[in-house]
Design a protein around this motif. Structure first.
Motif, PDB file in Angstrom:
ATOM      1  N   LYS A   1      50.644  36.339  74.629  1.00 38.80           N
ATOM      2  CA  LYS A   1      50.263  36.197  73.212  1.00 38.80           C
ATOM      3  C   LYS A   1      50.933  34.997  72.563  1.00 38.80           C
ATOM      4  N   ARG A  61      28.314  48.004  51.490  1.00 39.52           N
ATOM      5  CA  ARG A  61      29.024  49.227  51.864  1.00 39.52           C
ATOM      6  C   ARG A  61      29.925  49.730  50.745  1.00 39.52           C
ATOM      7  N   ALA A 106      41.541  39.420  69.107  1.00 40.01           N
ATOM      8  CA  ALA A 106      40.404  38.743  69.735  1.00 40.01           C
ATOM      9  C   ALA A 106      39.793  37.732  68.772  1.00 40.01           C
ATOM     10  N   ALA A 138      42.187  34.887  68.560  1.00 38.15           N
ATOM     11  CA  ALA A 138      42.234  34.122  69.807  1.00 38.15           C
ATOM     12  C   ALA A 138      41.007  33.221  69.945  1.00 38.15           C
ATOM     13  N   MET A 139      39.902  33.648  69.360  1.00 31.51           N
ATOM     14  CA  MET A 139      38.693  32.820  69.407  1.00 31.51           C
ATOM     15  C   MET A 139      38.833  31.594  68.529  1.00 31.51           C
ATOM     16  N   PHE A 146      41.048  40.622  76.605  1.00 33.54           N
ATOM     17  CA  PHE A 146      42.109  41.578  76.241  1.00 33.54           C
ATOM     18  C   PHE A 146      42.028  42.815  77.117  1.00 33.54           C
ATOM     19  N   GLN A 147      43.143  43.557  77.085  1.00 31.79           N
ATOM     20  CA  GLN A 147      43.274  44.719  77.961  1.00 31.79           C
ATOM     21  C   GLN A 147      42.105  45.682  77.864  1.00 31.79           C
ATOM     22  N   VAL A 200      39.956  34.537  75.929  1.00 33.19           N
ATOM     23  CA  VAL A 200      40.935  35.580  76.197  1.00 33.19           C
ATOM     24  C   VAL A 200      40.220  36.892  76.514  1.00 33.19           C
ATOM     25  N   PHE A 252      28.631  36.006  69.230  1.00 33.83           N
ATOM     26  CA  PHE A 252      29.486  35.812  68.054  1.00 33.83           C
ATOM     27  C   PHE A 252      30.206  34.464  68.027  1.00 33.83           C
ATOM     28  N   PRO A 253      30.963  34.101  69.123  1.00 38.34           N
ATOM     29  CA  PRO A 253      31.650  32.798  69.068  1.00 38.34           C
ATOM     30  C   PRO A 253      30.671  31.632  68.995  1.00 38.34           C
ATOM     31  N   ARG A 260      31.943  37.117  76.801  1.00 40.75           N
ATOM     32  CA  ARG A 260      32.233  36.576  75.486  1.00 40.75           C
ATOM     33  C   ARG A 260      33.323  35.508  75.576  1.00 40.75           C
ATOM     34  N   LYS A 299      29.485  38.628  56.100  1.00 44.86           N
ATOM     35  CA  LYS A 299      30.312  39.830  55.955  1.00 44.86           C
ATOM     36  C   LYS A 299      30.375  40.260  54.503  1.00 44.86           C
ATOM     37  N   ASP A 308      44.446  39.573  80.187  1.00 43.81           N
ATOM     38  CA  ASP A 308      45.536  40.531  79.958  1.00 43.81           C
ATOM     39  C   ASP A 308      45.193  41.813  80.696  1.00 43.81           C
ATOM     40  N   THR A 359      42.972  48.115  68.775  1.00 43.75           N
ATOM     41  CA  THR A 359      42.154  47.813  69.949  1.00 43.75           C
ATOM     42  C   THR A 359      42.086  46.301  70.181  1.00 43.75           C
ATOM     43  N   GLU A 360      42.958  45.576  69.532  1.00 45.35           N
ATOM     44  CA  GLU A 360      43.108  44.127  69.699  1.00 45.35           C
ATOM     45  C   GLU A 360      41.892  43.324  69.261  1.00 45.35           C
ATOM     46  N   GLN A 361      41.017  43.946  68.476  1.00 41.73           N
ATOM     47  CA  GLN A 361      39.864  43.180  68.008  1.00 41.73           C
ATOM     48  C   GLN A 361      40.292  42.075  67.051  1.00 41.73           C
ATOM     49  N   ALA A 405      38.411  44.613  73.818  1.00 45.02           N
ATOM     50  CA  ALA A 405      38.419  44.230  72.414  1.00 45.02           C
ATOM     51  C   ALA A 405      37.064  43.714  71.938  1.00 45.02           C
ATOM     52  N   LEU A 406      36.003  44.404  72.419  1.00 42.82           N
ATOM     53  CA  LEU A 406      34.666  44.059  71.901  1.00 42.82           C
ATOM     54  C   LEU A 406      34.587  44.547  70.456  1.00 42.82           C
ATOM     55  N   PHE A 407      33.859  43.799  69.627  1.00 45.26           N
ATOM     56  CA  PHE A 407      33.696  44.243  68.232  1.00 45.26           C
ATOM     57  C   PHE A 407      32.742  45.425  68.227  1.00 45.26           C
ATOM     58  N   ASP A 408      33.265  46.573  67.838  1.00 46.15           N
ATOM     59  CA  ASP A 408      32.444  47.782  68.010  1.00 46.15           C
ATOM     60  C   ASP A 408      31.352  47.925  66.962  1.00 46.15           C
ATOM     61  N   SER A 409      31.326  46.992  65.987  1.00 46.79           N
ATOM     62  CA  SER A 409      30.232  47.056  65.017  1.00 46.79           C
ATOM     63  C   SER A 409      29.015  46.260  65.511  1.00 46.79           C
ATOM     64  N   MET A 410      29.174  45.588  66.660  1.00 47.29           N
ATOM     65  CA  MET A 410      28.063  44.760  67.164  1.00 47.29           C
ATOM     66  C   MET A 410      27.683  45.222  68.568  1.00 47.29           C
ATOM     67  N   MET A 467      40.649  48.133  64.495  1.00 45.17           N
ATOM     68  CA  MET A 467      40.490  46.780  65.027  1.00 45.17           C
ATOM     69  C   MET A 467      41.829  46.205  65.469  1.00 45.17           C
TER      70      MET A 467
END
Lengths: 247, 310, 246
Positions: free
Chosen positions: C45, A39, A121, A124-125, C84-85, C82, C101-102, C150, A32, C162, A116-118, C88-93, A113
Motif C-alpha cells: 500500500k 437517493r 481500489a 489506486a486507480m 486487491f485481496q 491493483v 469504470f477506469p 479491471r 454520482k 495483494d 472491502t477495499e473498494q 474490491a469490485l464496486f458492488d453497485s455496478m 466500501m
C-alpha cells in the motif's frame, strides 16, 4: 483505536477540507451527484411527508386541546401550528428521519466500501475517492434537504389544516387567518437555512463515520450506529446555534 | 419510458421551489400570481402595528405590512407595506391604524383617493388620515370626560347637601321652610322633567354608541367617532345644566336663609320672633304696672297728687 | 523502476515496517513473501501511496510519490493496476461496468471502444460472458478475475497483486497464477505479487523478497531461494511447502 473528540474533530475538518478541494472536480462526481440527489432527496420523500403530515396533525390536535378558554379565538391554532412547522418541526422532523435513513445508509455504504477495499481500489486507480464518494453526497444533502423541508412544511401544514377541519377543531379559513396574522416572512427563510445546515451536518458526519470505518463487518455496524447518533446530536446542536444566532 | 434521475431530481427541485414561493406568498397574504407594489406611510403612533398585519381597503384584505420602525431622521414611525398591484392607490389616499392592540387585531386601513387622480408611484408615501379611530378617540378623551362627569357629580352632591342642611334647620319656621323646600323640590322635579327627554336622548346616544362599537368591524369608524363626539357634547351640556341647577338651588337656599334670618319685609312680618317677644314683654309690663297700682295706690296717687298740685 | 528506501511505518505505536529497502526492476515479476502480519500488504500500500510512511521514501520512475501533489500522485497511480485481496469490485455496478469504470473515468474513449476494450479484458481473464452479472453473483475466484480485468483495463505498467490466491481452491489458484504469468508476458508489465503462497511464488515469480519482522530479510531469484541456507527463510518455505503438499 479510540479517538478522543478533539482528534475526531481534527480528522473531520481535514476530511471536509479535502472535500472542499475536490468540489471543482465536477467531472469526477457529476453522475454520482444525480444518483445521490435521487437517493437522498426523491427516495426520502414519502417517509418525510408521512412524518410531517402526522406531526402537523398532532400539533393541531394538541394545540386545540390546550386552548380551553373561549376568549381565545380558534384562529390561534393556525398561528401556532404554522410557525411551529416552518420554524422547527419541518426541518427537525425531516432531519431526524434522514439522520436515520440517509445517515445510516451513507455510513454503511462507505464503511462497507472501506472494509472491502473498494475505497482503496478507487484511490489506486487514480481517482479522488473523497471527491467521488463524499462530495456528491454532501452536495446532494445540501440541495435536497431544503427541498424535503419544503415538502414537509407543505404536507405538515396541510395535515394540520385537514385534521383541524375534519376533527372540528378549527375551520380552514380561521386556521389560515391565524397563520397569516403572525406570519413573518423571515421564518421560512430561516427554515430553509436550517434545513440546509442540517443537510450538510447529517451527510458530512455520516460520510466521516463511514469513510474512516475500520474493523470489518463489526466496524461497519459501529460506524452506522455512530453515524445516526452523531447526526442527531449535531443536528440538535446546530438547531440551537442557529436559533441563538439568527432569531 | 424510463425517466432519468436528472429529470426526477430536477422536477422535484422545481416543484419544491414553486411550492415554497407560493406558500410564502399565501401566508404573507399576497395574491399568489399577481404582483404587488410597495408603499409607505409615516405615523406619530403605530398603535401596535407589526409586520404581517393586514392592509385593508373597504374591509377587503389587499396586502400586508412589511416593516414598522422608528425613523432615525424624523423620530416618527415609518410603516412600509405592500398592496395588490390591481388596487389603484391614487393621490389623496390616506392610511389609518385601526383595531384593538390588546386583542392583537391591529391592521392598516387604507382609504383610496379619487379614481381619476394620479396613481402614487411604487415606493411612494401615503398620507396619514387625520384623527384617530374610535378607540383612539375614546382613549384620548377618557380623562377629560371622566373629569367632567366627576364635576357634574360634585355639583349634584353639593345641591343635595345644601337641601339636607336646609331640612335639618330646627329653629326655622317649619311650615314655610317645608313650603320652600317643597317649592324647591317641585322646581327640581320640573327641571328634571324638562331634562328627562334629554337624558333619555343621552342614554339612547350611549346605546347607539355601544351599538356602533359592536359593528366596528363593519367599518363605521368615522360615524362612531362622530357619535362619541355627540356623546361628549351631550355630557358637556348635561354638565352645564347641572351647574345651572346647582346655581338655582344655591339661590333658593340663600333666599330661604334670608327669610329664616328675618331679613326683608316678609321675614319681619312672618317670621320675626322678637316681635312676639317684644309684645309679650310689653303686656307683661302693663300687667305688672296694674298689679303694682293695686297694691301701692299711694305711690301712684302721690304721683297723682303731684299732678293734682298742678 | 520502483525503489523503496529505509521505510518506517507504525500504527498506534506498533512498528510494522522497520527500515525496508527494495528495488523492483522494469519487467520483472517480484514476489513479496512473508508471514501474515509481517507487513507485506502494508509495504504494497505504500508503493501506490495509499499509506504514507513515517520516514523513508518510495521512488516510482525517479519521482518520490510522497513529495508530489495529490493530483500528481493520482496521475502516477494511473500507471498501476491493483488487484486487491477480495477483488474490491464496486458492488453497485455489474462486471462490465466495473471493468469499464477506469476507461470511462480516465479516457475519452467512445462507448463502442469502451465495449471493445472491456470485452477484450474479460476475454483475457477467460470470463467473456459475465458482463451483466453483479459482483455478488460471482464466485470468489471469478470476482478476482473480473477485478484483474479491471486492473489491466488501462494497460498499466505495474500490476500489484495483494494475496491473489488466498482463499481459493488449488485449481482456481493455478488459473490465477497462469493469468498473472500471461499478463506479464503479453503486456510486458512489472508485477509485484504479495503472497504467502509458496506454490504460487515458484510458479510465477522471477525474484522473491522475504519480509520478516518489519525488515527485508532476504531478496534473490527463485533459484537462489532454493539454495538459501537462511534459517528463517528455510523454515517459512518449508512450512508453506508442507502446507500445500508439494
Amino acid at each position: 483505536m479510540v479517538l478522543n473528540p478533539i482528534q475526531s474533530m481534527g480528522r473531520y475538518s481535514q476530511l471536509l477540507f479535502k472535500a472542499f478541494g475536490a468540489v471543482p472536480e465536477f467531472g469526477t462526481y457529476r453522475k454520482k451527484l444525480w444518483e445521490q440527489m435521487m437517493r437522498i432527496g426523491v427516495d426520502s420523500m414519502p417517509i418525510v411527508m408521512l412524518a410531517a403530515a402526522f406531526s402537523g396533525a398532532v400539533t393541531t390536535v394538541q394545540t386545540s386541546y390546550q386552548l380551553v378558554s373561549p376568549l381565545i379565538p380558534k384562529s390561534i391554532i393556525g398561528s401556532i401550528v404554522v410557525p411551529s412547522m416552518i420554524l422547527e418541526l419541518g426541518a427537525v422532523v425531516t432531519g431526524f428521519i434522514l439522520a436515520g435513513r440517509v445517515g445510516a445508509r451513507i455510513a454503511a455504504e462507505l464503511g462497507t466500501m472501506r472494509v472491502t477495499e473498494q475505497i482503496d481500489a478507487l484511490e489506486a486507480m487514480g481517482l479522488n475517492s473523497i471527491g467521488y464518494l463524499i462530495v456528491p453526497r454532501v452536495i446532494a444533502g445540501i440541495v435536497m434537504f431544503p427541498v424535503l423541508y419544503v415538502a414537509a412544511c407543505f404536507v405538515g401544514i396541510g395535515g394540520g389544516m385537514m385534521v383541524g377541519h375534519l376533527g372540528g377543531f378549527v375551520p380552514i379559513g380561521e386556521f389560515v387567518d391565524g397563520a397569516r396574522e403572525f406570519f413573518q416572512p423571515f421564518d421560512p427563510i430561516f427554515g430553509l437555512i436550517k434545513s440546509l445546515v442540517f443537510g450538510f451536518t447529517i451527510t458530512s458526519v455520516s460520510c466521516f463515520k463511514g469513510y474512516y470505518t475500520a474493523g470489518g463487518a463489526e466496524g461497519v455496524g459501529r460506524a452506522t450506529t455512530q453515524a445516526a447518533v452523531a447526526s442527531c446530536v449535531f443536528l440538535l446542536l446546530a438547531d440551537l446555534i442557529l436559533a441563538a444566532t439568527l432569531l | 419510458m424510463r425517466i432519468s434521475n436528472e429529470l426526477k431530481v430536477g422536477l422535484t427541485i422545481i416543484t419544491a421551489t414553486v411550492i415554497f414561493i407560493l406558500g410564502v406568498r399565501y401566508f404573507e397574504d399576497l395574491p399568489l400570481f399577481a404582483t404587488t407594489y410597495d408603499l409607505s406611510a409615516e405615523f406619530d403612533n403605530a398603535g401596535g402595528l407589526i409586520p404581517g398585519n393586514t392592509v385593508r381597503v373597504n374591509g377587503v384584505n389587499v396586502g400586508s405590512v412589511n416593516e414598522v420602525y422608528i425613523s432615525t431622521e424624523t423620530g416618527k414611525v415609518e410603516v412600509k407595506f405592500h398592496v395588490d398591484r390591481n388596487i389603484s392607490v391614487t393621490e389623496g389616499a390616506y392610511a389609518k391604524v385601526s383595531g384593538i392592540d390588546a386583542l392583537g387585531a391591529v391592521r392598516l386601513d387604507l382609504y383610496l383617493g379619487p379614481l381619476d387622480a394620479p396613481r402614487i408611484p411604487e415606493g411612494g408615501r401615503v398620507a396619514v388620515g387625520d384623527g384617530n379611530d374610535i378607540f383612539g378617540d375614546i382613549t384620548a378623551r377618557a380623562p377629560e370626560m371622566l373629569e367632567r362627569v366627576s364635576s357634574v357629580l360634585d355639583g349634584l352632591d353639593t345641591v343635595l347637601l345644601e337641601t339636607g342642611t336646609m331640612l335639618s334647620q330646627p329653629e326655622s319656621d317649619f311650615r314655610s321652610t317645608l313650603r320652600s323646600v317643597n317649592g324647591s323640590v317641585t322646581e327640581l322635579q320640573s327641571l328634571l322633567a324638562a331634562e328627562r327627554n334629554r337624558i333619555s336622548a343621552i342614554l339612547q346616544n350611549v346605546e347607539e354608541a355601544t351599538g356602533s362599537l359592536k359593528t366596528l368591524t363593519s367599518e363605521n369608524g368615522p360615524a362612531v367617532s362622530k357619535l362619541v363626539e355627540d356623546l361628549s357634547v351631550t355630557i358637556a351640556t348635561l354638565d352645564r345644566e347641572l351647574v345651572g341647577l346647582g346655581q338655582a338651588s344655591r339661590s333658593l337656599n340663600v333666599l330661604l336663609d334670608k327669610i329664616n334670618n328675618g331679613e326683608g319685609t316678609l321675614g319681619l312680618l312672618v317670621n320675626d320672633p322678637s316681635m312676639y317677644h317684644k309684645m309679650d314683654s310689653t303686656l307683661d309690663g302693663i300687667n305688672m304696672l296694674v298689679l303694682d297700682f293695686k297694691t301701692n295706690p299711694g305711690k301712684y296717687l302721690g304721683e297723682m297728687k303731684l299732678v293734682d298740685l298742678f | 523502476m520502483i525503489s523503496v528506501k529505509n521505510l518506517y511505518k507504525s500504527f498506534s505505536g506498533k512498528e510494522v515496517l522497520k527500515g525496508v529497502d527494495l528495488d523492483i526492476l522494469e519487467g520483472e515479476t517480484l514476489a513479496i513473501i512473508g508471514r501474515s502480519g509481517s507487513g507485506k500488504s502494508v509495504l504494497m500500500k505504500h508503493i501506490i501511496g495509499l499509506l504514507q510512511p513515517d520516514s523513508g521514501s518510495i521512488m516510482v520512475d525517479g519521482v518520490d510519490i510522497n513529495k508530489v501533489s495529490y493530483a500528481d500522485l493520482r496521475s502516477i497511480r494511473q500507471h498501476f493496476g491493483v488487484l486487491f485481496q477480495g477483488g474490491a469490485l464496486f458492488d453497485s455496478m455489474n462486471s462490465f461496468e466495473n471493468v469499464a469504470f477506469p476507461l470511462r473515468t480516465f479516457t475519452s474513449m467512445s462507448e463502442s471502444e469502451v465495449q471493445r476494450v472491456v470485452l477484450e479484458c474479460l476475454g483475457m481473464v477467460e470470463l467473456p460472458d459475465v458482463g451483466a452479472k453483479m459482483p455478488s453473483e460471482l464466485s470468489g475466484g471469478m470476482q478476482k478475475r473480473v477485478a484483474l480485468a479491471r486492473a489491466v483495463a488501462l494497460k498499466p505498467r505495474y500490476i500489484l497483486y495483494d494475496e491473489p490466491t488466498s482463499g481459493l481452491d488449488p485449481e482456481t489458484s493455478n488459473t490465477i497464477d497462469e493469468l498473472i504469468q500471461n499478463l506479464a508476458d503479453q503486456l510486458n508489465v512489472t508485477s509485484i505479487v504479495v503472497t504467502h503462497d509458496m506454490h504460487s511464488v515458484l510458479n510465477i515469480a522471477d525474484k522473491a523478497a522475504f519480509v520478516h519482522d518489519g525488515r527485508m530479510h532476504w531478496t534473490g531469484t527463485i533459484a537462489d531461494l532454493h539454495a538459501s541456507t537462511d534459517q528463517v527463510l528455510r523454515s517459512f518455505v518449508k512450512a508453506n511447502e508442507y502446507q500445500i503438499g508439494v
